[in-house]
Design an enzyme around this catalytic site. Structure first.
Site, PDB file in Angstrom:
ATOM      1  N   SER A  75       4.845  -0.821   8.701  1.00  0.00           N
ATOM      2  CA  SER A  75       5.540  -1.060   7.432  1.00  0.00           C
ATOM      3  C   SER A  75       6.931  -0.437   7.479  1.00  0.00           C
ATOM      4  O   SER A  75       7.082   0.784   7.563  1.00  0.00           O
ATOM      5  CB  SER A  75       4.746  -0.471   6.266  1.00  0.00           C
ATOM      6  OG  SER A  75       5.510  -0.632   5.084  1.00  0.00           O
ATOM      7  N   HIS A  84       5.741  -5.476   8.544  1.00  0.00           N
ATOM      8  CA  HIS A  84       5.352  -5.544   7.132  1.00  0.00           C
ATOM      9  C   HIS A  84       6.539  -5.086   6.274  1.00  0.00           C
ATOM     10  O   HIS A  84       7.109  -4.005   6.502  1.00  0.00           O
ATOM     11  CB  HIS A  84       4.131  -4.654   6.906  1.00  0.00           C
ATOM     12  CG  HIS A  84       3.547  -4.761   5.539  1.00  0.00           C
ATOM     13  ND1 HIS A  84       2.720  -5.789   5.160  1.00  0.00           N
ATOM     14  CD2 HIS A  84       3.679  -3.954   4.451  1.00  0.00           C
ATOM     15  CE1 HIS A  84       2.351  -5.619   3.895  1.00  0.00           C
ATOM     16  NE2 HIS A  84       2.924  -4.511   3.437  1.00  0.00           N
ATOM     17  N   ASP A 100       7.892  -4.453   2.455  1.00  0.00           N
ATOM     18  CA  ASP A 100       7.459  -4.212   1.076  1.00  0.00           C
ATOM     19  C   ASP A 100       8.604  -4.364   0.089  1.00  0.00           C
ATOM     20  O   ASP A 100       9.532  -3.543   0.087  1.00  0.00           O
ATOM     21  CB  ASP A 100       6.920  -2.780   0.950  1.00  0.00           C
ATOM     22  CG  ASP A 100       5.580  -2.607   1.620  1.00  0.00           C
ATOM     23  OD1 ASP A 100       4.678  -3.422   1.368  1.00  0.00           O
ATOM     24  OD2 ASP A 100       5.432  -1.639   2.387  1.00  0.00           O
ATOM     25  N   MET A 107       9.648  -4.176  -3.809  1.00  0.00           N
ATOM     26  CA  MET A 107       9.165  -3.621  -5.087  1.00  0.00           C
ATOM     27  C   MET A 107      10.236  -3.799  -6.150  1.00  0.00           C
ATOM     28  O   MET A 107      11.416  -3.524  -5.892  1.00  0.00           O
ATOM     29  CB  MET A 107       8.875  -2.129  -4.919  1.00  0.00           C
ATOM     30  CG  MET A 107       7.887  -1.835  -3.824  1.00  0.00           C
ATOM     31  SD  MET A 107       7.630  -0.061  -3.682  1.00  0.00           S
ATOM     32  CE  MET A 107       6.527  -0.006  -2.269  1.00  0.00           C
ATOM     33  N   HIS A 133       5.559  -8.592   1.599  1.00  0.00           N
ATOM     34  CA  HIS A 133       4.594  -8.239   0.550  1.00  0.00           C
ATOM     35  C   HIS A 133       5.384  -8.043  -0.738  1.00  0.00           C
ATOM     36  O   HIS A 133       6.112  -7.060  -0.881  1.00  0.00           O
ATOM     37  CB  HIS A 133       3.868  -6.961   0.988  1.00  0.00           C
ATOM     38  CG  HIS A 133       2.928  -6.397  -0.019  1.00  0.00           C
ATOM     39  ND1 HIS A 133       2.419  -5.120   0.085  1.00  0.00           N
ATOM     40  CD2 HIS A 133       2.381  -6.923  -1.150  1.00  0.00           C
ATOM     41  CE1 HIS A 133       1.612  -4.883  -0.938  1.00  0.00           C
ATOM     42  NE2 HIS A 133       1.582  -5.962  -1.702  1.00  0.00           N
ATOM     43  N   MET A 179       5.720  -6.991  -4.268  1.00  0.00           N
ATOM     44  CA  MET A 179       5.144  -6.237  -5.385  1.00  0.00           C
ATOM     45  C   MET A 179       6.083  -6.444  -6.565  1.00  0.00           C
ATOM     46  O   MET A 179       6.905  -5.583  -6.906  1.00  0.00           O
ATOM     47  CB  MET A 179       5.017  -4.758  -4.996  1.00  0.00           C
ATOM     48  CG  MET A 179       3.821  -4.499  -4.102  1.00  0.00           C
ATOM     49  SD  MET A 179       3.976  -2.981  -3.163  1.00  0.00           S
ATOM     50  CE  MET A 179       4.928  -3.591  -1.782  1.00  0.00           C
ATOM     51  N   MET A 210      -5.170  -3.950  -0.793  1.00  0.00           N
ATOM     52  CA  MET A 210      -4.513  -2.656  -1.046  1.00  0.00           C
ATOM     53  C   MET A 210      -5.545  -1.525  -1.023  1.00  0.00           C
ATOM     54  O   MET A 210      -6.475  -1.496  -1.829  1.00  0.00           O
ATOM     55  CB  MET A 210      -3.810  -2.654  -2.410  1.00  0.00           C
ATOM     56  CG  MET A 210      -2.650  -3.625  -2.543  1.00  0.00           C
ATOM     57  SD  MET A 210      -1.421  -3.542  -1.226  1.00  0.00           S
ATOM     58  CE  MET A 210      -0.916  -1.829  -1.303  1.00  0.00           C
ATOM     59  N   ASP A 264      -3.774  -2.491   3.727  1.00  0.00           N
ATOM     60  CA  ASP A 264      -2.430  -1.968   3.478  1.00  0.00           C
ATOM     61  C   ASP A 264      -2.494  -0.705   2.635  1.00  0.00           C
ATOM     62  O   ASP A 264      -2.828  -0.749   1.451  1.00  0.00           O
ATOM     63  CB  ASP A 264      -1.608  -3.059   2.757  1.00  0.00           C
ATOM     64  CG  ASP A 264      -0.164  -2.654   2.569  1.00  0.00           C
ATOM     65  OD1 ASP A 264       0.269  -1.655   3.174  1.00  0.00           O
ATOM     66  OD2 ASP A 264       0.544  -3.354   1.802  1.00  0.00           O
TER      67      ASP A 264
END
Ligand code: DX5
Ligand code: ZN
Length: 218
Positions: A8, A33, A35, A37, A66, A68, A137, A175
Site C-alpha cells: 500500500s 494498492h 488508497d 480518502m 481503493h 474510500m 477491510m 486490507d
C-alpha cells in the site's frame, strides 16, 4: 500457490513517491494498492487524481485503487483515466452498487467491492458474482498502521464460503494490519491478495519484506 502481494503506497514517503514506486517495481509485488480518502467517508484525506496519475507514470505494476469516498460513482471514469487498473468501491458508500460495478467493467477495469469491519458478509450476496475483487477491510478504513482486527480471520472464511457457494471468480483481498508476523495466518484463512502498507514500508528492507510475504504457500 502463493499470494498476490499488493504493497500500500499510503505508507510511502510522499516526498519520494517515484522512488518508492520504483522500489515496488523492483520487488516481487504484483499490484500497487492505492488508497484514496475523501475526508467524508473516512475522516482522513490522502491524495487525489493528479497523484494517482503521477504514480501511474512510474509504475510497472497494475494500480489497485481503493476509493474510500462517498458516491464513488461520480469519479469512476476520472480514476480510470488517471490509470487505475482495478477500482474498488465501498458497499457502504454507494447506493447503486450494481450499476457502479457495471460501469467499472465498461471502463475496462477490474471491479472490486470493499466492506468495512462492521458490514456483514451477507451484504455481498447479490453482487459477489459480478465482481473481481472483494476488498475485505481488516481495520476500519482511514489510516495505515492500525492493528489487524482478529475476528477478521473467521469472517474471511465466511467470504470464502460465499464465493465457493455462488461460483464467484472474485479474489479476497485483505486490507489492513497485514504484517510479516500475521500474513501466513491470514493467507491460510483464505486471503488471495495481501495488502501491506506499514508492514512493508516500516520494514528496514521493504523488498525483502515483500519477498517474504510473496513466498508464503498454501
Ligand atoms: C486503510 C487502507 C489500507 C492501508 C493499509 O484505510 O485502506 O490500504 O493502507 O495499511 P497497513 O498495512 O499499514 O494497515
Ligand atoms: Zn486500502
Amino acid at each position: 500457490m502463493n499470494p498476490i502481494v499488493a504493497p500500500s503506497i499510503l505508507s510511502c514517503d510522499f516526498a519520494y513517491v517515484a522512488r518508492d514506486v520504483e522500489m515496488i517495481n523492483q520487488s516481487a509485488a504484483d499490484w500497487i494498492h492505492v488508497d484514496v480518502m475523501d475526508g467524508v467517508f473516512v475522516p482522513n484525506i490522502s491524495f487525489g487524481l493528479p497523484v494517482v496519475e503521477a504514480m501511474k507514470r512510474h509504475s510497472k505494476k497494475p494500480l489497485d485503487v481503493h476509493l474510500m469516498m462517498v458516491q464513488p460513482e461520480r469519479y469512476l471514469k476520472h480514476f480510470r483515466d488517471a490509470g487505475a487498473d482495478h477500482i474498488s468501491i465501498h458497499i457502504e458508500a454507494c447506493t447503486h452498487i450494481h450499476i457502479a460495478v457495471q460501469e467499472i467493467h465498461k471502463l475496462g477495469a477490474k471491479a472490486g467491492v470493499a466492506i468495512n469491519p462492521g458490514t456483514s458478509v451477507s451484504a455481498l450476496e447479490d453482487i459477489i458474482r459480478d465482481i473481481d475483487i472483494v476488498c475485505f477491510m481488516s481495520v476500519n478504513p482511514g489510516w495505515g498502521g492500525q492493528g489487524f482486527i482478529e475476528t477478521s480471520i473467521e469472517k474471511i472464511g465466511r467470504v470464502k464460503e460465499l464465493i465457493l457457494r455462488t461460483g464467484s471468480k472474485a479474489v479476497i483481498e485483505v486490507d489492513g494490519g497485514v504484517k510479516l508476523d500475521n500474513a501466513a495466518r491470514i493467507y491460510q484463512a483464505g486471503a488471495d491478495v495481501l495488502v501491506s502498507g506499514s508492514g512493508v514500508f516500516g520494514h528496514p528492507d521493504p523488498i525483502a519484506a515483500i519477498q517474504t510475504i510473496k513466498s508464503l504457500t498454501r
